[in-house]
Design an enzyme around this catalytic site. Structure first.
Site, mmCIF file in Angstrom:
data_model
loop_
_atom_site.group_PDB
_atom_site.id
_atom_site.type_symbol
_atom_site.label_atom_id
_atom_site.label_comp_id
_atom_site.label_asym_id
_atom_site.label_seq_id
_atom_site.Cartn_x
_atom_site.Cartn_y
_atom_site.Cartn_z
ATOM 1 N N ASP A 37 -41.158 4.497 69.352
ATOM 2 C CA ASP A 37 -39.857 5.094 69.098
ATOM 3 C C ASP A 37 -38.807 4.071 68.694
ATOM 4 O O ASP A 37 -39.006 2.871 68.807
ATOM 5 C CB ASP A 37 -39.355 5.785 70.363
ATOM 6 C CG ASP A 37 -38.845 4.796 71.393
ATOM 7 O OD1 ASP A 37 -37.667 4.891 71.787
ATOM 8 O OD2 ASP A 37 -39.622 3.907 71.813
ATOM 9 N N PHE B 108 -40.344 -3.208 61.714
ATOM 10 C CA PHE B 108 -40.020 -2.290 62.803
ATOM 11 C C PHE B 108 -40.698 -0.959 62.539
ATOM 12 O O PHE B 108 -40.389 -0.271 61.569
ATOM 13 C CB PHE B 108 -38.508 -2.112 62.950
ATOM 14 C CG PHE B 108 -38.153 -1.448 64.247
ATOM 15 C CD1 PHE B 108 -38.171 -2.144 65.433
ATOM 16 C CD2 PHE B 108 -37.855 -0.091 64.280
ATOM 17 C CE1 PHE B 108 -37.888 -1.527 66.641
ATOM 18 C CE2 PHE B 108 -37.567 0.541 65.477
ATOM 19 C CZ PHE B 108 -37.578 -0.179 66.658
ATOM 20 N N VAL B 109 -41.648 -0.609 63.423
ATOM 21 C CA VAL B 109 -42.468 0.582 63.216
ATOM 22 C C VAL B 109 -42.217 1.635 64.284
ATOM 23 O O VAL B 109 -41.846 1.322 65.415
ATOM 24 C CB VAL B 109 -43.973 0.231 63.168
ATOM 25 C CG1 VAL B 109 -44.299 -0.621 61.954
ATOM 26 C CG2 VAL B 109 -44.432 -0.455 64.444
ATOM 27 N N GLU C 218 -51.667 -0.368 75.885
ATOM 28 C CA GLU C 218 -50.318 -0.618 75.373
ATOM 29 C C GLU C 218 -50.223 -0.110 73.939
ATOM 30 O O GLU C 218 -51.219 -0.084 73.220
ATOM 31 C CB GLU C 218 -50.046 -2.123 75.451
ATOM 32 C CG GLU C 218 -48.689 -2.575 75.005
ATOM 33 C CD GLU C 218 -47.537 -2.083 75.866
ATOM 34 O OE1 GLU C 218 -47.188 -0.889 75.738
ATOM 35 O OE2 GLU C 218 -46.970 -2.872 76.616
ATOM 36 N N ASP C 219 -49.021 0.299 73.537
ATOM 37 C CA ASP C 219 -48.831 0.762 72.166
ATOM 38 C C ASP C 219 -48.721 -0.400 71.187
ATOM 39 O O ASP C 219 -49.329 -0.400 70.135
ATOM 40 C CB ASP C 219 -47.612 1.689 72.046
ATOM 41 C CG ASP C 219 -46.320 1.058 72.548
ATOM 42 O OD1 ASP C 219 -46.353 -0.030 73.168
ATOM 43 O OD2 ASP C 219 -45.255 1.659 72.335
ATOM 44 N N LYS D 107 -48.477 -7.414 66.752
ATOM 45 C CA LYS D 107 -47.601 -8.158 65.836
ATOM 46 C C LYS D 107 -47.745 -9.641 66.158
ATOM 47 O O LYS D 107 -46.902 -10.227 66.816
ATOM 48 C CB LYS D 107 -46.137 -7.757 66.057
ATOM 49 C CG LYS D 107 -45.612 -6.726 65.147
ATOM 50 C CD LYS D 107 -44.091 -6.667 65.288
ATOM 51 C CE LYS D 107 -43.601 -5.278 64.994
ATOM 52 N NZ LYS D 107 -42.153 -5.184 65.089
ATOM 53 N N LYS E 66 -43.229 4.436 77.666
ATOM 54 C CA LYS E 66 -43.588 5.744 77.185
ATOM 55 C C LYS E 66 -44.401 5.644 75.899
ATOM 56 O O LYS E 66 -45.117 6.569 75.528
ATOM 57 C CB LYS E 66 -42.335 6.562 76.877
ATOM 58 C CG LYS E 66 -41.426 6.822 78.031
ATOM 59 C CD LYS E 66 -40.194 7.585 77.580
ATOM 60 C CE LYS E 66 -39.186 7.666 78.692
ATOM 61 N NZ LYS E 66 -37.930 8.267 78.242
ATOM 62 N N GLY E 67 -44.277 4.527 75.220
ATOM 63 C CA GLY E 67 -44.853 4.389 73.881
ATOM 64 C C GLY E 67 -46.343 4.607 73.773
ATOM 65 O O GLY E 67 -46.830 5.063 72.750
ATOM 66 N N ASP F 164 -45.597 -7.265 70.917
ATOM 67 C CA ASP F 164 -44.629 -7.926 70.050
ATOM 68 C C ASP F 164 -44.490 -9.374 70.532
ATOM 69 O O ASP F 164 -45.360 -10.192 70.282
ATOM 70 C CB ASP F 164 -43.306 -7.145 70.120
ATOM 71 C CG ASP F 164 -42.340 -7.472 69.007
ATOM 72 O OD1 ASP F 164 -42.217 -8.663 68.672
ATOM 73 O OD2 ASP F 164 -41.685 -6.563 68.491
#
Length: 190
Positions: free
Chosen positions: A169, A162-163, A109-110, A141, A53-54, A113
């Site tokens: 979210d 952590f963002v 993609e948001d 990241k 959902k990001g 990581d």
């Protein structure tokens, strides 16, 4: 009204340690990405795949910044649950509704990581024979990368913090914030 104590609602700007990327910087970078993608995909059958959902907020802004004809679809995966760390085990929750065979696919993609989810999606989609497959991520990241994933378009390289905000979210909260902010550690450390 429940109880007499006044408390700050969970999931608000009060939970943010600091703003990492402001609204204006996000808007400017998304416009630049849209212009570059439009140039690179001129005359091609562009098919954008948003990872839910990001990425939904980023995708909505990005498709308005892309000037060439394109189609969109969505995939949903799970590798985090209610954690701040990926489990590495990727589960497809929603698959594409259209075939990507012979199309020029751009995964949107948001955040990247560890890279495990995106590496899995990339292998899965390449097996479906697209004409090409590229990746666009709002945030990268790099310090956390464990899987080697080629990223063709990057909005911002960020530190290992952590963002949340702008679609990202924690426990389904903070997606509505109009900026990328560093979440206060006490909000996610139990």
């Amino acid at each position: 009204m429940m109880g007499d104590a006044v408390s700050t609602p969970v999931g608000t700007e009060a939970d943010i340690l600091r703003v990492l990327i402001a609204r204006d910087a996000l808007s400017e970078r998304v416009q630049a990405l849209g212009a570059q993608i439009s140039q690179d995909y001129a005359g091609r059958d562009l098919f954008l795949v948003a990872v839910l959902k990001g990425s939904v907020v980023f995708m909505a802004d990005l498709i308005r910044a892309i000037t060439v004809p394109h189609r969109i679809d969505f995939m949903a995966t799970s590798s985090y649950g209610a954690s701040t760390q990926s489990t590495g085990a990727v589960q497809i929750i929603k698959d594409l509704e259209e075939s990507i065979e012979g199309r020029h696919v751009l995964i949107v993609e948001d955040i990247i990581d560890s890279g495990h989810t995106l590496a899995y999606l990339r292998r899965l989609l390449l097996a479906r024979n697209p004409a090409s497959l590229c990746i666009c991520s709002l945030l990268d990241k790099k310090e956390r990368r464990e899987a080697n994933v080629p990223v063709d378009y990057v909005g911002f390289v960020i530190p290992n913090e952590f963002v949340v905000g702008y679609g990202l979210d924690f426990n389904e909260l903070y997606r509505n914030l109009p900026f990328i902010g560093v979440l206060k550690p006490e909000k996610y450390q139990a």
